[in-house]
Enzyme design. Sequence first.
Site, PDB file in Angstrom:
ATOM      1  N   TYR A 191      54.575  38.877 -67.179  1.00 58.63           N
ATOM      2  CA  TYR A 191      53.846  37.665 -67.576  1.00 58.63           C
ATOM      3  C   TYR A 191      54.730  36.855 -68.509  1.00 58.63           C
ATOM      4  CZ  TYR A 191      49.886  34.910 -69.481  1.00 58.63           C
ATOM      5  OH  TYR A 191      49.032  33.909 -69.888  1.00 58.63           O
ATOM      6  N   LYS A 200      54.106  36.520 -63.154  1.00 60.63           N
ATOM      7  CA  LYS A 200      53.209  35.404 -63.443  1.00 60.63           C
ATOM      8  C   LYS A 200      54.020  34.403 -64.244  1.00 60.63           C
ATOM      9  CE  LYS A 200      49.019  33.894 -65.802  1.00 60.63           C
ATOM     10  NZ  LYS A 200      47.859  34.261 -66.658  1.00 60.63           N
TER      11      LYS A 200
END
Length: 295
Positions: A135, A163
Amino acid sequence: MTHLFEGVGVALTTPFTNNKVNIEALKTHVNFLLENNAQAIIVNGTTAESPTLTTDEKERILKTVIDLVDKRVPVIAGTGTNDTEKSIQASIQAKALGADAIMLITPYYNKTNQRGLVKHFEAIADAVKLPVVLYNVPSRTNMTIEPETVEILSQHPYIVALKDATNDFEYLEEVKKRIDTNSFALYSGNDDNVVEYYQRGGQGVISVIANVIPKEFQALYDAQQSGLDIQDQFKPIGTLLSALSVDINPIPIKALTSYLGFGNYELRLPLVSLEDTDTKVLRETYDTFKAGENE
């Protein structure tokens, strides 16, 4: 190798009633998402107000979602912290509860260098042996996973996706040059850039707005995959996204999840609700969006 999911993963909100996690509202919300074509559910992430949740609450929420989803779509647990050992322990517990994958944010506050990032993420992946979504959200952590670092990490058998909340297409293109997109997925972390992100080869989005319009947001991805121009299809969604930008996530989206009956409009400090006038405008914008669907 297939990707963890393709299309829309929902960054799930946490419903509160009188400052307690409302498990029944959580179940209602998850059922709504499953019935409306969500392709994955991400639990205990930024949108869930995870810094304000106790360990017990996180585990109860995750177990509730896992049991309800019952393997119909992947359940991805946000387990990353700025402490490698704590991240390992949280990730091991998520695996024990039945999570399909984990999502790991870059360390924040005591941020490291790129070499430290590699060691941090690999240590967790080695210990847990569960698919990992990296992330990258520099706007919240003041740190980025450089493309060269993504390349190194993508070689790890359990690190399978990124992400990407940079909102930087040059970054996306640099990452794409360095990875095998057949085995490593790129998910946007920004709802407002998905049209171009999909056009540039992204495999989906980890979405905030899909908490309330999962079917419509997945339809956008499906249309793009079918070769259609989705600019016009995106426009009404873009209007709703503009209204959601009135304040910091998850403050606005919870004005809508509560409007749909998924808990009260409550957040835990330091987050506070929108002003009443902004809440009214946002909900009216949502109503206009839904009315437009039925024309």
